[in-house]
Scaffold this motif. Structure first.
Motif, PDB file in Angstrom:
ATOM      1  N   ARG A   1       6.767   1.918  17.066  1.00 50.38           N
ATOM      2  CA  ARG A   1       6.880   2.086  15.409  1.00 50.38           C
ATOM      3  C   ARG A   1       7.530   3.722  15.528  1.00 50.38           C
ATOM      4  NH1 ARG A   1       8.771  -1.726  13.072  1.00 50.38           N
ATOM      5  NH2 ARG A   1       7.756  -0.964  10.959  1.00 50.38           N
ATOM      6  N   SER A   2       8.478   3.989  14.507  1.00 44.51           N
ATOM      7  CA  SER A   2       8.507   5.348  14.215  1.00 44.51           C
ATOM      8  C   SER A   2       7.429   5.859  13.234  1.00 44.51           C
ATOM      9  CB  SER A   2       9.864   5.359  13.688  1.00 44.51           C
ATOM     10  OG  SER A   2       9.794   4.961  12.342  1.00 44.51           O
ATOM     11  N   PRO A   3       7.234   7.014  13.158  1.00 45.77           N
ATOM     12  CA  PRO A   3       5.999   7.359  12.052  1.00 45.77           C
ATOM     13  C   PRO A   3       6.394   7.046  10.560  1.00 45.77           C
ATOM     14  CG  PRO A   3       6.312   9.140  13.827  1.00 45.77           C
ATOM     15  CD  PRO A   3       7.448   8.022  13.984  1.00 45.77           C
ATOM     16  N   THR A   4       7.789   7.027  10.321  1.00 41.89           N
ATOM     17  CA  THR A   4       8.362   6.509   8.876  1.00 41.89           C
ATOM     18  C   THR A   4       7.903   4.953   8.544  1.00 41.89           C
ATOM     19  OG1 THR A   4       9.767   8.435   9.175  1.00 41.89           O
ATOM     20  CG2 THR A   4      10.080   6.415   7.487  1.00 41.89           C
ATOM     21  N   ASP A   5       8.282   4.424   9.767  1.00 45.24           N
ATOM     22  CA  ASP A   5       8.069   2.908   9.683  1.00 45.24           C
ATOM     23  C   ASP A   5       6.671   2.683   9.744  1.00 45.24           C
ATOM     24  OD1 ASP A   5      10.718   2.134   9.771  1.00 45.24           O
ATOM     25  OD2 ASP A   5      10.731   1.838  11.848  1.00 45.24           O
ATOM     26  N   TRP A   6       5.876   3.289  10.466  1.00 45.15           N
ATOM     27  CA  TRP A   6       4.322   3.019  10.523  1.00 45.15           C
ATOM     28  C   TRP A   6       3.958   3.260   8.837  1.00 45.15           C
ATOM     29  CZ3 TRP A   6       0.366   1.756  13.566  1.00 45.15           C
ATOM     30  CH2 TRP A   6      -0.953   1.966  13.133  1.00 45.15           C
ATOM     31  N   GLY A   7       4.211   4.289   8.409  1.00 49.71           N
ATOM     32  CA  GLY A   7       3.612   4.743   7.107  1.00 49.71           C
ATOM     33  C   GLY A   7       4.119   3.578   6.035  1.00 49.71           C
ATOM     34  N   ALA A   8       5.269   3.381   6.126  1.00 51.22           N
ATOM     35  CA  ALA A   8       5.743   2.328   5.223  1.00 51.22           C
ATOM     36  C   ALA A   8       5.104   1.064   5.514  1.00 51.22           C
ATOM     37  CB  ALA A   8       7.234   2.244   5.216  1.00 51.22           C
ATOM     38  N   ASP A   9       4.869   0.592   6.570  1.00 48.75           N
ATOM     39  CA  ASP A   9       4.107  -0.638   6.813  1.00 48.75           C
ATOM     40  C   ASP A   9       2.805  -0.578   6.281  1.00 48.75           C
ATOM     41  OD1 ASP A   9       6.556  -1.814   7.834  1.00 48.75           O
ATOM     42  OD2 ASP A   9       6.071  -1.535   9.878  1.00 48.75           O
ATOM     43  N   LEU A  10       2.213   0.583   6.652  1.00 47.89           N
ATOM     44  CA  LEU A  10       0.635   0.525   6.373  1.00 47.89           C
ATOM     45  C   LEU A  10       0.741   0.818   4.814  1.00 47.89           C
ATOM     46  CD1 LEU A  10      -2.395   1.063   7.200  1.00 47.89           C
ATOM     47  CD2 LEU A  10      -1.970   3.500   7.486  1.00 47.89           C
ATOM     48  N   ALA A  11       1.277   1.506   4.176  1.00 45.71           N
ATOM     49  CA  ALA A  11       1.191   1.744   2.716  1.00 45.71           C
ATOM     50  C   ALA A  11       1.470   0.050   2.219  1.00 45.71           C
ATOM     51  CB  ALA A  11       2.396   2.274   2.405  1.00 45.71           C
ATOM     52  N   ALA A  12       2.470  -0.581   2.539  1.00 39.14           N
ATOM     53  CA  ALA A  12       2.591  -1.811   1.960  1.00 39.14           C
ATOM     54  C   ALA A  12       1.161  -2.816   2.385  1.00 39.14           C
ATOM     55  CB  ALA A  12       3.882  -2.591   2.604  1.00 39.14           C
ATOM     56  N   ILE A  13       0.844  -2.898   3.704  1.00 33.31           N
ATOM     57  CA  ILE A  13      -0.469  -3.623   3.714  1.00 33.31           C
ATOM     58  C   ILE A  13      -1.775  -2.912   2.798  1.00 33.31           C
ATOM     59  CG2 ILE A  13      -2.227  -3.943   5.542  1.00 33.31           C
ATOM     60  CD1 ILE A  13       0.372  -3.759   7.709  1.00 33.31           C
ATOM     61  N   VAL A  14      -1.956  -1.868   2.690  1.00 31.54           N
ATOM     62  CA  VAL A  14      -3.125  -1.485   1.898  1.00 31.54           C
ATOM     63  C   VAL A  14      -2.770  -1.455   0.598  1.00 31.54           C
ATOM     64  CG1 VAL A  14      -4.125   0.623   1.200  1.00 31.54           C
ATOM     65  CG2 VAL A  14      -3.652   0.486   3.669  1.00 31.54           C
ATOM     66  N   ASP A  15      -1.613  -1.547   0.057  1.00 30.45           N
ATOM     67  CA  ASP A  15      -1.288  -1.905  -1.396  1.00 30.45           C
ATOM     68  C   ASP A  15      -1.635  -3.185  -1.705  1.00 30.45           C
ATOM     69  OD1 ASP A  15      -0.650   0.763  -1.985  1.00 30.45           O
ATOM     70  OD2 ASP A  15       1.338   0.494  -1.705  1.00 30.45           O
ATOM     71  N   ASP A  16      -1.228  -4.264  -0.869  1.00 32.12           N
ATOM     72  CA  ASP A  16      -1.478  -5.650  -0.912  1.00 32.12           C
ATOM     73  C   ASP A  16      -3.045  -5.854  -1.048  1.00 32.12           C
ATOM     74  OD1 ASP A  16      -0.549  -8.245  -1.152  1.00 32.12           O
ATOM     75  OD2 ASP A  16      -1.540  -8.505   0.881  1.00 32.12           O
ATOM     76  N   LEU A  17      -3.416  -5.473   0.018  1.00 31.08           N
ATOM     77  CA  LEU A  17      -5.160  -5.670   0.191  1.00 31.08           C
ATOM     78  C   LEU A  17      -5.987  -5.000  -0.801  1.00 31.08           C
ATOM     79  CD1 LEU A  17      -5.706  -4.642   3.874  1.00 31.08           C
ATOM     80  CD2 LEU A  17      -5.694  -6.991   2.853  1.00 31.08           C
ATOM     81  N   CYS A  18      -5.407  -3.741  -1.441  1.00 30.48           N
ATOM     82  CA  CYS A  18      -6.083  -3.283  -2.554  1.00 30.48           C
ATOM     83  C   CYS A  18      -6.072  -3.947  -3.985  1.00 30.48           C
ATOM     84  CB  CYS A  18      -5.527  -1.874  -2.785  1.00 30.48           C
ATOM     85  SG  CYS A  18      -6.149  -0.495  -1.779  1.00 30.48           S
ATOM     86  N   LYS A  19      -5.098  -4.863  -4.072  1.00 32.99           N
ATOM     87  CA  LYS A  19      -5.183  -5.852  -5.193  1.00 32.99           C
ATOM     88  C   LYS A  19      -5.852  -7.106  -5.058  1.00 32.99           C
ATOM     89  CE  LYS A  19       0.192  -5.177  -5.261  1.00 32.99           C
ATOM     90  NZ  LYS A  19       1.566  -5.611  -5.267  1.00 32.99           N
ATOM     91  N   ARG A  20      -6.288  -7.220  -3.670  1.00 34.79           N
ATOM     92  CA  ARG A  20      -7.318  -8.610  -3.412  1.00 34.79           C
ATOM     93  C   ARG A  20      -8.727  -8.087  -3.024  1.00 34.79           C
ATOM     94  NH1 ARG A  20      -4.910 -11.433   0.799  1.00 34.79           N
ATOM     95  NH2 ARG A  20      -3.557 -10.011   1.464  1.00 34.79           N
ATOM     96  N   ALA A  21      -8.978  -6.890  -2.760  1.00 31.09           N
ATOM     97  CA  ALA A  21     -10.213  -6.595  -2.347  1.00 31.09           C
ATOM     98  C   ALA A  21     -10.955  -5.327  -3.167  1.00 31.09           C
ATOM     99  CB  ALA A  21     -10.272  -6.358  -1.151  1.00 31.09           C
TER     100      ALA A  21
END
Length: 69
Positions: free
Chosen positions: A5-25
């Motif tokens: 994964r490119s660093p840009t893709d890594w950051g975008a993917d991680l941000a989406a995952i963390v944002d989704d988890l923060c809504k539920r935990a």
């Protein structure tokens, strides 16, 4: 999918995952990438390459997490 994964893709993917988890935990933990230079079974050059990549991705991970505190 396991892919480089490119660093840009890594950051975008991680941000989406963390944002989704923060809504539920109440709390979300993000760990760093393992220190590849500490794996004796990896050839030296590969371990150093992976460690450099991991360092770059870990820096992005820290930024993503800090933005969400």
């Amino acid at each position: 999918m396991l892919a480089r994964r490119s660093p840009t893709d890594w950051g975008a993917d991680l941000a989406a995952i963390v944002d989704d988890l923060c809504k539920r935990a109440d709390r979300v933990a993000v760990t760093g990438i393992p220190p590849f230079t500490a794996f004796p079974s990896l050839p030296g050059a590969l371990g150093r390459y992976l460690a450099r990549r991991a360092g770059a991705l870990d820096e992005i991970s820290r930024r993503i997490c800090a933005e969400r505190l």
